[in-house]
Design an enzyme around this catalytic site. Sequence first.
Site, PDB file in Angstrom:
ATOM      1  N   ASP A  31     -14.948  30.287 -32.657  1.00  0.00           N
ATOM      2  CA  ASP A  31     -13.673  30.418 -31.944  1.00  0.00           C
ATOM      3  C   ASP A  31     -13.127  29.046 -31.543  1.00  0.00           C
ATOM      4  OD1 ASP A  31     -11.534  31.765 -30.862  1.00  0.00           O
ATOM      5  OD2 ASP A  31     -12.552  32.288 -28.993  1.00  0.00           O
ATOM      6  N   HIS A  48      -7.550  26.001 -38.623  1.00  0.00           N
ATOM      7  CA  HIS A  48      -8.468  26.858 -39.394  1.00  0.00           C
ATOM      8  C   HIS A  48      -9.115  26.078 -40.538  1.00  0.00           C
ATOM      9  CE1 HIS A  48      -7.418  30.237 -37.017  1.00  0.00           C
ATOM     10  NE2 HIS A  48      -6.201  30.378 -37.478  1.00  0.00           N
ATOM     11  N   LEU A 142     -30.940  30.011 -47.931  1.00  0.00           N
ATOM     12  CA  LEU A 142     -30.203  30.404 -46.721  1.00  0.00           C
ATOM     13  C   LEU A 142     -29.354  31.612 -47.073  1.00  0.00           C
ATOM     14  CD1 LEU A 142     -29.189  29.626 -43.764  1.00  0.00           C
ATOM     15  CD2 LEU A 142     -27.270  28.531 -44.922  1.00  0.00           C
TER      16      LEU A 142
END
Length: 249
Positions: A31, A48, A142
Site C-alpha cells: 500500500d 504504481h 520461490l
Amino acid sequence: MAEFLKSNDTATETKYPPLKNPPHHVGIIMDGNGRWAKANGKNRLEGHNAGTENLRRTLESSVEFGIKMLTIYAFSTENWKRPPFEVMGLMKILEDVIDRELAELHKNGVQLRHIGRLERLRPAIRKKVLYAIDLTKNNDRLILNVAFNYGGREEIVQAARRLIQENIPADDVTEDLLSKYMYTADSPDPDLIIRTSGEFRTSNFLIWQAAYAEYYITPTYWPAFDKTEYYKALLEFCQRDRRYGGRKE
Ligand code: IPE
Ligand code: IPE
Ligand code: MG
C-alpha cells in the site's frame, strides 16, 4: 532483472546476517503508491510503476533471506471502485510485467501463481497469466502468489458455493476441507503479513488464512520499502512468540 543474489555474498552476510527461523510464507499488502507519488510530485500511475519496480527488488531480497513463498496484494476486488483510468493503468501494469519479466522470473526459478478471479480481466491478460502459471509450474526457488482481483470475502463465498454445488454433507465441512476450497488450497498459511503505509487493517487480504499470521505494519510507502526495512520486518518476526492460543509451561 539482475541475476538473483547468491546467499554466499560475504558483504551481504555482514549487513544482513542469515535469519535463524525466517517465515516460510510472507504476505505483503503493498500500500501507499498514491501517497508516495504525491510526496514525490508524480502522478498515481507513476507511483504504481515505482511500486512495481520495488517488487522486483523485494523478490531478489526474498530469495536471499530464505523466504519460500510470497503472496502480494496487487489488486483487490474493491479496487474496481477507483477511477477507470487508474483501474486500466493497473491492468496494463500486470500485462506489461508479464511481458517484460516472465522470462527472467522463470530463469531465476520463480513459480508464479494467481489467487482471485480472472473472469473480469481482459481475455488477453487472462491468457498471459495462465501461460505464465503453466510455464513456471515446476520452479521451486520461490513461489510468488499474485493476488489480483482478489478479495477474502469473495474467496469464502466461492468456497461455500462450490461446497453446495458438490453436495458436500454438512458434517464433512471442516476447517481443513474449507481450506482446500480457498484459492490458496496448495499453500501453507502465511506466517507474516507486512503492510506498508501505516494503515492498521487487512483490507480483505487473506482473511481466512491469516488467522494466526503475525502482522508487521510500517509507515513507509510501498515504493520506498527497501531491503533494510524488509530485513527489519523479518528480524522482528523472528523475535515474536507465536502461541496459537496455547500457553507456555
Ligand atoms: C497500493 O497503493 C496499490 C493498490 C491498491 C493497487 P494505493 O494506490 O492504494 O496508494 P495510496 O494508499 O492511495 O497511497
Ligand atoms: C489494499 O490497499 C489493496 C492493495 C494493496 C492491492 P487499498 O489502498 O485498496 O486499501 P484501503 O482502501 O486503504 O483499505
Ligand atoms: Mg491504498
